[in-house]
Design a protein around this motif. Structure first.
Motif, PDB file in Angstrom:
ATOM      1  N   LYS A   1       0.834  -1.211   0.000  1.00  0.00           N
ATOM      2  CA  LYS A   1       0.000   0.000   0.000  1.00  0.00           C
ATOM      3  C   LYS A   1       0.863   1.253   0.000  1.00  0.00           C
ATOM      4  N   ASN A   2       1.874   1.252   0.870  1.00  0.00           N
ATOM      5  CA  ASN A   2       2.731   2.437   0.986  1.00  0.00           C
ATOM      6  C   ASN A   2       3.463   2.726  -0.317  1.00  0.00           C
ATOM      7  N   ASN A   3       4.055   1.707  -0.916  1.00  0.00           N
ATOM      8  CA  ASN A   3       4.826   1.918  -2.138  1.00  0.00           C
ATOM      9  C   ASN A   3       3.939   2.335  -3.304  1.00  0.00           C
TER      10      ASN A   3
ATOM     11  N   ALA B   1      -2.136   2.991  10.471  1.00  0.00           N
ATOM     12  CA  ALA B   1      -1.850   1.623  10.929  1.00  0.00           C
ATOM     13  C   ALA B   1      -0.627   1.587  11.826  1.00  0.00           C
ATOM     14  N   ASP B   2       0.309   2.523  11.628  1.00  0.00           N
ATOM     15  CA  ASP B   2       1.523   2.574  12.455  1.00  0.00           C
ATOM     16  C   ASP B   2       2.115   3.972  12.344  1.00  0.00           C
ATOM     17  N   THR B   3       1.719   4.829  13.260  1.00  0.00           N
ATOM     18  CA  THR B   3       2.143   6.243  13.201  1.00  0.00           C
ATOM     19  C   THR B   3       3.595   6.440  13.601  1.00  0.00           C
TER      20      THR B   3
ATOM     21  N   VAL C   1       5.221   7.422   7.712  1.00  0.00           N
ATOM     22  CA  VAL C   1       5.066   8.845   8.053  1.00  0.00           C
ATOM     23  C   VAL C   1       5.512   9.715   6.886  1.00  0.00           C
ATOM     24  N   SER C   2       6.649   9.370   6.263  1.00  0.00           N
ATOM     25  CA  SER C   2       7.168  10.208   5.182  1.00  0.00           C
ATOM     26  C   SER C   2       6.238  10.198   3.971  1.00  0.00           C
TER      27      SER C   2
ATOM     28  N   LEU D   1       4.895  16.309  11.273  1.00  0.00           N
ATOM     29  CA  LEU D   1       4.951  14.847  11.352  1.00  0.00           C
ATOM     30  C   LEU D   1       6.380  14.347  11.187  1.00  0.00           C
ATOM     31  N   LEU D   2       7.101  14.923  10.221  1.00  0.00           N
ATOM     32  CA  LEU D   2       8.468  14.482   9.975  1.00  0.00           C
ATOM     33  C   LEU D   2       9.408  14.874  11.108  1.00  0.00           C
ATOM     34  N   GLU D   3       9.258  16.101  11.599  1.00  0.00           N
ATOM     35  CA  GLU D   3      10.164  16.581  12.648  1.00  0.00           C
ATOM     36  C   GLU D   3       9.907  15.917  13.987  1.00  0.00           C
ATOM     37  N   ARG D   4       8.760  15.260  14.099  1.00  0.00           N
ATOM     38  CA  ARG D   4       8.454  14.512  15.313  1.00  0.00           C
ATOM     39  C   ARG D   4       9.220  13.187  15.367  1.00  0.00           C
ATOM     40  N   LEU D   5       9.711  12.745  14.209  1.00  0.00           N
ATOM     41  CA  LEU D   5      10.470  11.495  14.162  1.00  0.00           C
ATOM     42  C   LEU D   5      11.839  11.681  14.815  1.00  0.00           C
TER      43      LEU D   5
END
Length: 575
Positions: free
Chosen positions: A459-461, A486-488, A494-495, A513-517
């Motif tokens: 799905k992601n790809n 499904a997995d935050t 996320v990306s 969202l990205l900077e939270r990683l």
């Protein structure tokens, strides 16, 4: 007739009817409950027949009996394993399909490792099935065993990743320090090192094991390594000395005798042809041995000798599946296309029929008969039998021939018919990625999504590719959101979702969202590229360049490169 008599007759009629119904019910139950017992009886009968045929050296009827046993109980893992083992021994292109079936029926680490071992023996580089199964074991956390590391080292060695191979063998020694086999394997690898300070002690270790070990199997393994090493070092006399010792061991096998042929050729020994004739006599009616010896001749440009010998065998043996393929291999090596067509046309290879049709395709093509070749090829792609094992075998043969476009066609036919062949999907993805073909990748992942609609990675790809190509945006945005929810905490998910939000104009949320990683996750190449794209689009180009530097040597798709260059203000450069 009185009422009492009538009532009595009626009751008696009811009892008779109930008795008949009960009897029929018991019969039906007996038939129903008897089915598994009857199937078990048939299965065991076919297995006994297989044992009898194989003891007599009749591989063809032995294989047929095993297939009949498997048909009687398709989910019996022991029968599938015996089929896989026999096909591996015969070096049949169908063997890997049966090992995959064994893993499907009983998905244990042990069975996955048996699949890897067979793939390393039967596949061509870069060993896609072996690699895919090793990666699967990593995902499943099945790597904490010495045997896993031994197999991983073999794959690394055969794909010329020497440091990686050494690391795996060192891990095997740590996990099982008293096992001399792992020490022997490590020495076998170290002896190939360019540094004499490492290679010479390893060589001496092999000699020591060959001379002092009380285990004849270890002695044989050490001697095999010493033969191989001395051949590689151009020391045929030393190789001959170790090979002679090896043949004196009761644990030596027919393959060791065939390797002795290689040593004799390398040494220029006049006894070569005498030894070859002796092995031909020893092979007798054993189809597996005949195939091994014929392959040795074919691989050394002695196909004419192989064919002459094979033609002396009884017709019933020459039409045995592995021997039949050996004859075909010799005809291909001789480029005798008329002979190949004449040999194959009247036959039927049953489960291996697509392999026969593929060989006929080549014969017709080489003779300029395009329409006939196309007809054979259509039959290969449309062949309805089995679970894809024969098509997987065809892909191996085509890869060896260098028929790359036909490999693609076969892989597509395979995944549409048998989508559980993950290695085939991976090759399709790899080929499109190597070509920088994002549209082709989108096509592959669209088909994969239809086959595996719940697979998050698929799905992601698919979502990421659709966003890059601006295709099917509603679905791709929905999939990106589904995967993220499904997995935050998954950085890749996320990306992709962040990129989707950025494209929809919500760049602020995307950056949050990205900077939270964690920083380590943001520096992963598959995430860093989107960090750079989104930061650059906001004018934060110094930060963007930091992340762009992390993907400088990574294989990016052209669409990713263009977005990255735009974000960095480098649109005048080539993508």
């Amino acid at each position: 007739m009185s009422t009492e008599t009538s009532l009595h007759d009626t009751r008696r009629g009811l009892w008779i009817a109930l008795a008949i119904v009960g009897f029929l019910g018991l019969m039906a139950a007996g038939l129903w409950w008897g089915r598994p017992a009857y199937r078990h009886f048939k299965e065991q009968r076919y297995l006994r027949m297989a044992d009898e045929f194989l003891r007599a050296g009749d591989v063809r009827r032995g294989l047929l009996s095993l297939r009949q046993a498997q048909a009687a109980n398709p989910r019996n893992v022991q029968t599938a394993t015996r089929l896989a083992e026999l096909l591996t021994e015969s070096r049949s292109p169908l063997a890997l399909g049966w090992w995959r079936r064994v893993v499907e029926l009983e998905p244990t680490a042990e069975n996955r490792m048996r699949l890897i071992a067979a793939a390393l023996q039967l596949e061509n580089p870069p060993y896609p099935v072996a690699n895919q199964t090793l990666q699967e074991m990593i995902r499943l956390g099945e790597t904490n065993s010495a045997q896993y590391h031994v197999l991983a080292s073999q794959w690394a060695l055969q794909t010329r990743r020497i440091p990686e191979a050494v690391a795996h063998l060192e891990a095997a020694v740590r996990l099982d320090p008293t096992n001399l086999l792992h020490q022997l394997n490590l020495a076998t690898l170290q002896v190939q090192a360019a540094d004499p300070a490492l290679s010479e002690p390893a060589y001496n270790k092999l000699v020591q094991i060959s001379e002092t070990s009380n285990d004849p199997n270890l002695q044989v393994l050490a001697l095999r390594s010493l033969v191989t090493v001395n051949l590689a070092r151009g020391r045929p006399v030393e190789a001959l000395r170790f090979s002679a010792r090896l043949l004196n061991s009761p644990a030596a096998g027919f393959n060791d005798k065939v390797q002795h042929l290689t040593v004799l050729v390398s040494a220029g020994d006049p006894a070569t042809n005498t030894w070859l004739h002796q092995l031909q006599q020893e092979a007798g009616t054993n189809a597996a041995r005949i195939t091994v010896l014929a392959s040795w001749l074919n691989d050394r440009q002695r196909a004419r000798e192989a064919l002459a010998w094979l033609e002396t065998l009884p017709p019933s043996l020459r039409t045995n599946p592995p021997v039949t393929l050996a004859v075909a291999d010799a005809l291909v090596a001789l480029q005798d296309w008329d002979g190949l067509e004449a040999w194959l046309s009247p036959q039927n290879w049953e489960a291996q029929e697509p392999v026969r049709l593929t060989l006929l395709t080549r014969a017709a093509r080489e003779r300029g008969q395009r329409s006939l070749a196309e007809g054979y090829w259509r039959r290969v792609l449309d062949w309805p039998g089995g679970r894809g094992e024969a098509l997987a075998a065809v892909a191996q043969i085509l890869e060896k021939w260098g028929w790359h476009s036909e490999v693609e066609e076969v892989l597509w036919a395979l995944v549409k018919r048998a989508p559980w062949h993950d290695w085939a999907w991976e090759i399709l993805v790899k080929n499109r990625y190597a070509a920088g073909d994002a549209a082709g990748l989108f096509q592959v992942y669209s088909a994969m999504y239809e086959a595996k609609p719940n697979a998050l990675e698929v799905k992601n790809n698919l979502a990421a590719l659709g966003l890059l190509l601006q295709r099917d945006l509603d679905r791709c945005r929905r999939l990106a959101r589904e995967v993220y929810l499904a997995d935050t905490n998954n950085p890749v998910w996320v990306s992709t979702f962040a990129f989707s939000l950025h494209q929809q104009g919500d760049t602020a949320t995307a950056l949050k969202l990205l900077e939270r990683l964690p920083e380590e996750a943001r520096r992963r190449p598959e995430v860093a590229v989107y960090m750079a794209i989104i930061l650059g689009s906001q004018g934060r180009r110094d930060e963007a360049r930091t992340y762009a530097a992390l993907v400088e040597n990574q294989p990016l798709l052209p669409e990713e490169k263009r977005l990255l260059q735009t974000a960095l203000g480098e649109t005048n450069q080539q993508g």
